[in-house]
Design an enzyme around this catalytic site. Sequence first.
Site, mmCIF file in Angstrom:
data_model
loop_
_atom_site.group_PDB
_atom_site.id
_atom_site.type_symbol
_atom_site.label_atom_id
_atom_site.label_comp_id
_atom_site.label_asym_id
_atom_site.label_seq_id
_atom_site.Cartn_x
_atom_site.Cartn_y
_atom_site.Cartn_z
ATOM 1 N N GLN A 1 -10.222 -2.103 2.533
ATOM 2 C CA GLN A 1 -9.763 -2.819 3.736
ATOM 3 C C GLN A 1 -9.672 -1.912 4.958
ATOM 4 O O GLN A 1 -9.253 -2.351 6.021
ATOM 5 C CB GLN A 1 -8.443 -3.542 3.468
ATOM 6 N N ALA B 1 4.191 3.747 1.049
ATOM 7 C CA ALA B 1 4.893 4.135 2.288
ATOM 8 C C ALA B 1 5.947 3.062 2.604
ATOM 9 O O ALA B 1 5.992 2.510 3.708
ATOM 10 C CB ALA B 1 3.924 4.331 3.448
ATOM 11 N N LEU B 2 6.744 2.770 1.591
ATOM 12 C CA LEU B 2 7.658 1.624 1.671
ATOM 13 C C LEU B 2 8.805 1.872 2.650
ATOM 14 O O LEU B 2 9.303 2.985 2.786
ATOM 15 C CB LEU B 2 8.222 1.313 0.281
ATOM 16 N N HIS B 3 9.208 0.804 3.328
ATOM 17 C CA HIS B 3 10.331 0.849 4.260
ATOM 18 C C HIS B 3 11.179 -0.397 4.033
ATOM 19 O O HIS B 3 10.905 -1.188 3.117
ATOM 20 C CB HIS B 3 9.847 0.951 5.718
ATOM 21 N N SER C 1 4.621 0.853 8.122
ATOM 22 C CA SER C 1 4.387 2.185 7.542
ATOM 23 C C SER C 1 3.797 3.117 8.593
ATOM 24 O O SER C 1 3.991 4.325 8.544
ATOM 25 C CB SER C 1 3.436 2.079 6.354
ATOM 26 N N HIS D 1 9.447 -3.752 3.348
ATOM 27 C CA HIS D 1 9.006 -3.979 1.960
ATOM 28 C C HIS D 1 10.209 -4.272 1.057
ATOM 29 O O HIS D 1 10.159 -5.134 0.187
ATOM 30 C CB HIS D 1 8.295 -2.738 1.401
ATOM 31 N N GLU E 1 5.641 -11.329 7.213
ATOM 32 C CA GLU E 1 5.038 -12.024 8.364
ATOM 33 C C GLU E 1 4.635 -11.059 9.471
ATOM 34 O O GLU E 1 4.017 -11.459 10.446
ATOM 35 C CB GLU E 1 6.022 -13.065 8.918
ATOM 36 N N MET F 1 0.850 -1.200 0.000
ATOM 37 C CA MET F 1 0.000 0.000 0.000
ATOM 38 C C MET F 1 0.884 1.248 0.000
ATOM 39 O O MET F 1 0.452 2.324 0.400
ATOM 40 C CB MET F 1 -0.923 -0.011 1.213
HETATM 41 O O1 PAF Z 1 -0.189 -5.740 3.820
HETATM 42 C C1 PAF Z 1 -0.566 -4.800 3.093
HETATM 43 O O2 PAF Z 1 0.124 -3.817 2.882
HETATM 44 C C2 PAF Z 1 -1.941 -4.877 2.446
HETATM 45 O O3 PAF Z 1 -2.872 -5.462 3.286
HETATM 46 C C3 PAF Z 1 -1.942 -5.557 1.071
HETATM 47 C C4 PAF Z 1 -1.551 -7.028 1.175
HETATM 48 C C5 PAF Z 1 -0.969 -4.840 0.148
HETATM 49 C C6 PAF Z 1 -3.326 -5.497 0.445
HETATM 50 O O4 PAF Z 1 -3.741 -4.167 0.269
#
Ligand code: PAF
Length: 280
Positions: free
Chosen positions: A61, A32-34, A186, A37, A148, A30
Site C-alpha cells: 500500500q 506504531a500504535l498510539h 503514527s 489504535h 475514521e 501497521m
Molecule cells: O489504516 C491502516 O493502518 C492500514 O491501512 C491497514 C488498514 C492496517 C491496512 O494495512
Amino acid sequence: MQVINTIAQLQDILVSERAKGMSIGLVPTMGALHEGHASLVRKSVSENDITVVSIFLNPTQFNDPKDLERYPRTLESDCAILEECGAQIAFAPSVGEIYPEPDTRRFSYPPTDSVMEGARRPGHFNGVCQIVSKLFMITDPDRAYFGEKDYQQIAVIRRMVEDLKFRVDIIPCPVIREADGLAMSSRNTLLAPDEKAIAPNIYRILKESKSLGLTVSETREWVVCNINEIPGLEVEYYSIVDGDTLADIEDWSDSASVVGCITVYCGKTPIRLIDHIRYK
Ligand code: PAF
C-alpha cells in the site's frame, strides 16, 4: 497475550475458539500504535470474546518507498499497549508469510478509491484491499475495527466487503485527537516540534468553516486559503464530498451526508497530514 507470527498457528487457535462459540474481533494495524489504535482495541475487547490485532507494515500500500522506509517500527511498545488494552492475540507476520508470491489481485471501487488519496497515491487502496482481504480470509472475524481518521479507507473497505461478500461488520471508530485538536497518527512522531505546533491549525480551521454560512465552493476556498496562509502548511487538496460515495458535491443539499476531506503538507520534510470534518 499471545504474539503469533504464522497464519497456520493463528488459524489453529481461531478455529478452536470459534468451535467453542467465541466471537472474534479484528483490529488491523501497521504498528506504531498510539491512543487512536488503543481506542479501537478497547472497543473490540468490549464487544468480542477474542480480539486479534494484526501488526503488519504492508508494503503493497506504499507507493513511495521513502514513506515505507521512514514509517516508525515499534513492535515491543506496540505489544505492551495491546497487553494493557486486553487484546488476546497480536498477529505479527513477516512479509513472506503474507505474500509468499506477489499479490496480483486488482481491486477497483470508483469513485471511492479513485478520488482524493486514490488519485494522488496510485495503487494505495489496491494494496489496502489486498492486505485487508487477506486478513479477513485468515481470521474470518465477526467484526473489524477501523479508525475514521482514514475516512476514505473505510469507504473503500465497505465497498470491498460488499463486493466479495465478506460476512464481517465494519465498525468505524471516531478520530482520537491530541488536546490541541491534532488527529492522532503514527506519522505525528515524524513531526519536528515546530511542525507539531502548527499542525493543529488544520482542525481548528476545518471546525471554523462549519459556522460561516458559505456555499460549498466558498467553504472549500476559505479552508484552503486560511490553511495556506500559515507558514509551513500547504494544502494538497480539500474535497467536500458525499459521505458514502465520496463523489464531489456542489451544493449542501446534494447529499444527506457531507464530509470535508483534507490532506496538508506540514513542514520541510514534508509530512502529509490527513484529516476530515463532518458538515452533516
Ligand atoms: O489504516 C491502516 O493502518 C492500514 O491501512 C491497514 C488498514 C492496517 C491496512 O494495512
